[in-house]
Design an enzyme around this catalytic site. Sequence first.
Site, mmCIF file in Angstrom:
data_model
loop_
_atom_site.group_PDB
_atom_site.id
_atom_site.type_symbol
_atom_site.label_atom_id
_atom_site.label_comp_id
_atom_site.label_asym_id
_atom_site.label_seq_id
_atom_site.Cartn_x
_atom_site.Cartn_y
_atom_site.Cartn_z
ATOM 1 N N THR A 28 0.844 -1.196 0.000
ATOM 2 C CA THR A 28 0.000 0.000 0.000
ATOM 3 C C THR A 28 0.879 1.246 0.000
ATOM 4 O OG1 THR A 28 -1.763 -1.132 1.211
ATOM 5 C CG2 THR A 28 -1.735 1.272 1.342
ATOM 6 N N SER A 30 2.156 5.143 -2.171
ATOM 7 C CA SER A 30 2.419 5.750 -3.477
ATOM 8 C C SER A 30 3.371 4.920 -4.335
ATOM 9 C CB SER A 30 2.980 7.165 -3.291
ATOM 10 O OG SER A 30 4.133 7.150 -2.467
ATOM 11 N N ASP A 81 6.392 -4.115 -1.698
ATOM 12 C CA ASP A 81 5.824 -2.967 -0.988
ATOM 13 C C ASP A 81 6.904 -1.920 -0.754
ATOM 14 O OD1 ASP A 81 3.968 -1.391 0.279
ATOM 15 O OD2 ASP A 81 3.712 -2.685 2.031
ATOM 16 N N LYS A 94 7.235 1.046 8.524
ATOM 17 C CA LYS A 94 6.135 1.098 7.580
ATOM 18 C C LYS A 94 4.868 1.470 8.339
ATOM 19 C CE LYS A 94 5.723 -2.411 4.805
ATOM 20 N NZ LYS A 94 5.330 -1.468 3.729
ATOM 21 N N GLY A 97 0.699 4.716 5.680
ATOM 22 C CA GLY A 97 -0.622 4.613 5.059
ATOM 23 C C GLY A 97 -1.629 3.845 5.893
ATOM 24 N N GLU A 103 -0.027 -5.514 6.066
ATOM 25 C CA GLU A 103 1.280 -5.604 5.413
ATOM 26 C C GLU A 103 2.172 -6.609 6.136
ATOM 27 O OE1 GLU A 103 1.476 -1.036 3.627
ATOM 28 O OE2 GLU A 103 2.477 -1.512 5.503
ATOM 29 N N LYS A 121 14.472 7.396 1.377
ATOM 30 C CA LYS A 121 13.987 6.566 2.490
ATOM 31 C C LYS A 121 15.126 5.863 3.239
ATOM 32 C CE LYS A 121 9.632 7.344 1.426
ATOM 33 N NZ LYS A 121 9.722 8.038 0.147
#
Length: 219
Positions: A28, A30, A81, A94, A97, A103, A121
């Site tokens: 999940t 962008s 991901d 993570k 979102g 996940e 990142k």
Amino acid sequence: MTQDELKKAVGWAALEFVTPGTVVGVGTGSTASHFIDALGSIKDQIEGAVSSSEASTEKLKSLGIPVFDCNEVDSLDIYVDGADEINGNMQMIKGGGAALTREKIIAAIAKKFVCIVDASKKVEVLGKFPLPVEVIPMARAYVARELVKLGGVPKYRQNVVTDNGNVILDVHNLAILDPAELENKINRISGVVTVGLFANRGADIVLMGTLDGVETITQ
């Protein structure tokens, strides 16, 4: 290249790791959204996908990719991901979102976890990005107090309810020197569903978008 172009580059690069005829785990966010676009280009070559969020499920279905319930598969060949932060040991934060629990379940089922990120990142020490913790609503205040004891500054993520019906506490001011230990500690707090540290089960392969192209990193 813009940040979004770097995300698109790694999303499409991840197709190299998809085995025809398999069910693909899909994340999940962008960057994962670009991977879903890429997956749509080979939808006739795969059996389908398992999705980590309602948003990703909707996009997969809109592209004509069959979506399976997680309980319908015994294992996944691959899970692709993004991440909010990743360190040199391929451990991640993570959950920006709010899909961290699903996940983490898909990551556990998958034989191979391919993390797709742009170079921004990459960090030496996890924790500058606030650490998401999914919490059962009635335990929100208690969990927040326990997180303070661990040195964090938890903030309730307003107006966000996860796909599982829970709330998110974002923990600020952490320098996470031992991600696996902190993951275990937070997961032991009553009322915590899971924490957005992917340390005990990190990535197997990282595809990092840089201005020089996509860099492939393995352990």
